[in-house]
Design a protein around this motif. Structure first.
Motif, PDB file in Angstrom:
ATOM      1  N   UNK A  18      14.237  41.996  -8.634  1.00 56.65           N
ATOM      2  CA  UNK A  18      13.310  41.344  -9.139  1.00 56.65           C
ATOM      3  C   UNK A  18      13.280  40.336  -8.590  1.00 56.65           C
ATOM      4  N   UNK A  19      14.392  39.052  -8.364  1.00 56.31           N
ATOM      5  CA  UNK A  19      14.860  37.836  -7.451  1.00 56.31           C
ATOM      6  C   UNK A  19      14.610  37.636  -6.080  1.00 56.31           C
ATOM      7  N   UNK A  20      13.989  38.512  -5.259  1.00 61.72           N
ATOM      8  CA  UNK A  20      13.395  37.969  -3.880  1.00 61.72           C
ATOM      9  C   UNK A  20      11.963  38.535  -4.255  1.00 61.72           C
ATOM     10  N   UNK A  21      11.571  39.118  -4.911  1.00 60.58           N
ATOM     11  CA  UNK A  21       9.995  39.290  -5.790  1.00 60.58           C
ATOM     12  C   UNK A  21       9.021  38.171  -5.622  1.00 60.58           C
ATOM     13  N   UNK A  80      19.255  39.669   2.156  1.00 62.29           N
ATOM     14  CA  UNK A  80      18.269  37.914   1.542  1.00 62.29           C
ATOM     15  C   UNK A  80      19.674  37.216   0.810  1.00 62.29           C
ATOM     16  N   UNK A  81      20.451  37.275   0.802  1.00 62.05           N
ATOM     17  CA  UNK A  81      21.492  36.405   0.838  1.00 62.05           C
ATOM     18  C   UNK A  81      21.739  35.670   1.792  1.00 62.05           C
ATOM     19  N   UNK A  82      21.922  36.332   3.339  1.00 65.12           N
ATOM     20  CA  UNK A  82      21.233  35.320   4.433  1.00 65.12           C
ATOM     21  C   UNK A  82      20.128  34.382   4.553  1.00 65.12           C
ATOM     22  N   UNK A  83      19.472  34.963   3.603  1.00 64.57           N
ATOM     23  CA  UNK A  83      17.505  34.304   4.354  1.00 64.57           C
ATOM     24  C   UNK A  83      17.148  33.021   3.366  1.00 64.57           C
ATOM     25  N   UNK A  84      17.162  34.129   2.172  1.00 64.32           N
ATOM     26  CA  UNK A  84      18.009  32.301   1.357  1.00 64.32           C
ATOM     27  C   UNK A  84      18.562  30.847   1.114  1.00 64.32           C
ATOM     28  N   UNK A  85      19.965  31.249   2.187  1.00 63.98           N
ATOM     29  CA  UNK A  85      20.883  30.648   2.815  1.00 63.98           C
ATOM     30  C   UNK A  85      20.208  29.535   3.474  1.00 63.98           C
ATOM     31  N   UNK A  86      18.980  30.261   5.177  1.00 64.12           N
ATOM     32  CA  UNK A  86      18.625  29.680   5.820  1.00 64.12           C
ATOM     33  C   UNK A  86      17.540  29.214   5.060  1.00 64.12           C
ATOM     34  N   UNK A  87      16.392  29.690   4.227  1.00 58.73           N
ATOM     35  CA  UNK A  87      15.572  29.096   3.569  1.00 58.73           C
ATOM     36  C   UNK A  87      16.437  27.483   2.892  1.00 58.73           C
ATOM     37  N   UNK A  88      17.273  27.470   2.134  1.00 64.61           N
ATOM     38  CA  UNK A  88      18.120  26.334   1.983  1.00 64.61           C
ATOM     39  C   UNK A  88      17.879  25.147   2.922  1.00 64.61           C
ATOM     40  N   UNK A  89      18.408  25.378   4.157  1.00 65.09           N
ATOM     41  CA  UNK A  89      18.749  24.779   5.510  1.00 65.09           C
ATOM     42  C   UNK A  89      17.368  24.254   6.212  1.00 65.09           C
ATOM     43  N   UNK A 108      11.397  38.813   2.558  1.00 65.31           N
ATOM     44  CA  UNK A 108      10.288  39.576   1.539  1.00 65.31           C
ATOM     45  C   UNK A 108      10.299  41.718   2.337  1.00 65.31           C
ATOM     46  N   UNK A 109      10.793  41.608   3.614  1.00 65.55           N
ATOM     47  CA  UNK A 109      10.994  43.070   4.371  1.00 65.55           C
ATOM     48  C   UNK A 109      12.046  43.429   3.562  1.00 65.55           C
ATOM     49  N   UNK A 110      12.597  42.542   3.588  1.00 66.57           N
ATOM     50  CA  UNK A 110      14.274  42.746   3.267  1.00 66.57           C
ATOM     51  C   UNK A 110      13.661  43.368   1.883  1.00 66.57           C
ATOM     52  N   UNK A 111      13.382  42.611   0.893  1.00 61.78           N
ATOM     53  CA  UNK A 111      13.148  43.151  -0.873  1.00 61.78           C
ATOM     54  C   UNK A 111      11.840  44.264  -0.309  1.00 61.78           C
ATOM     55  N   UNK A 112      11.757  44.335   0.293  1.00 64.10           N
ATOM     56  CA  UNK A 112      10.351  45.660  -0.199  1.00 64.10           C
ATOM     57  C   UNK A 112      11.173  47.047   0.651  1.00 64.10           C
ATOM     58  N   UNK A 113      12.153  46.741   1.336  1.00 57.26           N
ATOM     59  CA  UNK A 113      13.486  47.819   2.250  1.00 57.26           C
ATOM     60  C   UNK A 113      14.181  48.078   1.126  1.00 57.26           C
ATOM     61  N   UNK A 114      14.365  46.952   0.009  1.00 57.06           N
ATOM     62  CA  UNK A 114      15.585  47.277  -0.879  1.00 57.06           C
ATOM     63  C   UNK A 114      14.895  48.557  -2.128  1.00 57.06           C
ATOM     64  N   UNK A 115      13.786  47.591  -2.463  1.00 56.26           N
ATOM     65  CA  UNK A 115      13.103  48.447  -3.301  1.00 56.26           C
ATOM     66  C   UNK A 115      12.996  49.838  -3.349  1.00 56.26           C
ATOM     67  N   UNK A 178      21.246  31.449  -3.491  1.00 52.83           N
ATOM     68  CA  UNK A 178      21.734  31.925  -2.399  1.00 52.83           C
ATOM     69  C   UNK A 178      23.445  32.808  -2.465  1.00 52.83           C
ATOM     70  N   UNK A 179      23.902  31.243  -3.303  1.00 55.59           N
ATOM     71  CA  UNK A 179      25.577  32.402  -3.709  1.00 55.59           C
ATOM     72  C   UNK A 179      25.392  32.624  -4.494  1.00 55.59           C
ATOM     73  N   UNK A 180      24.703  33.123  -5.315  1.00 59.09           N
ATOM     74  CA  UNK A 180      24.605  34.142  -6.025  1.00 59.09           C
ATOM     75  C   UNK A 180      24.047  35.614  -6.152  1.00 59.09           C
ATOM     76  N   UNK A 181      23.158  35.714  -5.118  1.00 58.34           N
ATOM     77  CA  UNK A 181      23.163  36.398  -4.639  1.00 58.34           C
ATOM     78  C   UNK A 181      23.927  37.124  -3.458  1.00 58.34           C
ATOM     79  N   UNK A 182      24.684  36.491  -2.958  1.00 59.66           N
ATOM     80  CA  UNK A 182      25.917  37.164  -2.051  1.00 59.66           C
ATOM     81  C   UNK A 182      26.660  37.621  -3.077  1.00 59.66           C
ATOM     82  N   UNK A 183      26.939  37.240  -4.597  1.00 61.84           N
ATOM     83  CA  UNK A 183      27.761  37.874  -5.070  1.00 61.84           C
ATOM     84  C   UNK A 183      27.344  38.499  -5.770  1.00 61.84           C
TER      85      UNK A 183
END
Length: 428
Positions: A18-21, A80-89, A108-115, A178-183
């Motif tokens: 749910x979080x990335x969506x 997704x965790x890496x993308x969140x980190x890239x978004x922060x940067x 988005x593409x990673x989240x859809x694939x994850x679904x 990003x840290x929470x998602x990588x955990x």
């Protein structure tokens, strides 16, 4: 191998789904407003991010064949965790818009694939009895993820905005996410079960796979009432497709421009907490009603429910109240009505998908569902800027007529088993 309890991974898996969506579909809208983009730009750019969910049915067979579901889940969570980190940067870069959109597209593409992988894994890792028991649990934690994303993350960013520039505040917020998602990725990499049924196909006949997909695709467009079905799927939620892009911008907008002037943190409370709770309660009540009375009986009450509460935004735009409680109550009413009325939509998708290749046909339906949100959203910002907030909401209310029209065209067989509604984990 030790059997892992579903309680140890279903809550975390559907939180991770749910979080990335929510970030892509909702949080990004608020972030771009705080970064100074116009409403037209925000609605256009973020609506394009629906595209992975529109075309998801076309690559779901590839996900099923190339690797096992567990592999796709953990790899997509890492990306997704890496993308969140890239978004922060990207928030601190001169070309933040281009860079942030690239990270959101990747997410988005990673989240859809994850679904695709997560929902398939759910079926492989659980017995039918467990699937029935945990369907409500996974839906609950998906909703919790919505509250975390639309509520908590936006409120964190709002708190940080009182101490830092918006770019810094959102950069810190996405770094923490990003840290929470990588955990979550590390947890699932270690503790996600390895069901015996989740295996990679050793030999793939791509010619046969392609032929079967084409046959399934063609058979979808040969279904009875296909034109009416597609019109219903595309237009039933048209008013909401326009509202969802503009409402947060309206609430954040300056009173001189017709907005409500809420802070970022207040928006997180109103839409991300109160609104999501209303949406969830409406969905629960809708499922309860449909299970007992059926779609045919509840269709028109649900149509009224998904349309009439839209009028609260006309009231808000006309009076521009500065009372947060009143704004919260209005948002709760609209979202509760949407949650109740959305049940009819999801049940019709199940009804329309019945027959041979029902799973694939349901996937096509969800693709058109995403398209029905994507296309109106792309023009919502331009329309609002052309006519103003009040007139925009009046036009949206008038478009509810289309919801009534397409609902009047569909035909529901008396023998349709509405009890199947519990199989759908509702997403908006």
């Amino acid at each position: 191998m030790k059997q892992r309890s579903p309680w140890g991974w279903i809550p975390t898996l559907y939180t991770a789904e749910g979080i990335p969506y929510v970030i892509v579909m909702s949080v990004a809208t608020v972030m771009y407003e705080r970064m100074g983009l116009t409403n037209a730009q925000i609605a256009l750019y973020t609506s394009w991010l629906y595209l992975p969910w529109v075309i998801k049915p076309f690559w779901s067979p590839i996900v099923d064949l190339l690797r096992n579901k567990r592999w796709w889940i953990v790899i997509m969570q890492l990306i997704i965790g890496a993308a969140l980190g890239g978004l922060a940067f990207s928030m601190q870069l001169p070309y933040f818009l281009q860079c942030s959109l690239a990270m959101l597209w990747l997410m988005a593409f990673s989240s859809a694939t994850h679904d695709i992988a997560a929902d398939g894994f759910y079926l492989l890792a659980l017995s039918p009895k467990e699937q029935a028991f945990f369907v409500g649990i996974r839906s609950t934690f998906y909703r919790i993820a919505s509250i975390v994303g639309q509520g908590l993350l936006i409120m964190i960013a709002g708190t940080l905005e009182s101490h830092y520039r918006p770019a810094q505040a959102w950069s810190i917020t996405f770094t923490l996410t990003a840290v929470a998602f990588l955990l979550l990725f590390l947890y699932h990499w270690r503790f996600l079960p390895r069901p015996a049924a989740d295996v990679t196909s050793k030999q793939v006949d791509w010619h046969n796979v392609t032929a079967n997909f084409i046959d399934t695709f063609v058979s979808f467009f040969r279904k009875p009432q296909i034109v009416v079905g597609l019109l219903f799927i595309l237009l039933y939620r048209l008013p909401e497709a326009l509202l969802v892009k503009i409402c947060p911008l309206f609430m954040l907008g300056k009173p001189n421009d017709g907005g409500l002037g809420l802070s970022t943190g207040e928006l997180g409370w109103v839409q991300g907490t109160v609104g999501v709770i209303g949406l969830t309660l409406g969905g629960i009540l809708g499922g309860w009603a449909a299970e007992r009375g059926g779609l045919k009986r509840w269709l028109w009450p649900m149509v009224l429910s998904i349309t009439l509460p839209d009028a609260v935004y006309i009231v808000l735009a006309y009076f521009q109240p500065d009372n947060l409680t009143f704004v919260s109550v209005c948002t709760f009413i609209e979202q509760f009505g949407y949650g109740f009325g959305f049940t009819a939509y999801m049940l019709y998708l199940m009804y329309f998908s019945r027959g041979k290749s029902s799973t694939a046909h349901y996937a096509f339906c969800t693709g058109f569902m995403a398209l029905g949100m994507m296309l109106p959203g792309m023009v919502a910002g331009y329309l609002q800027e052309a006519v103003g907030y009040l007139n925009f909401f009046i036009i949206t209310m008038m478009l509810c007529t289309l919801t009534f029209i397409v609902a009047s065209l569909i035909k529901i067989d008396k023998d349709f088993d509405e009890s199947n509604e519990e199989e759908i984990a509702v997403k908006n």
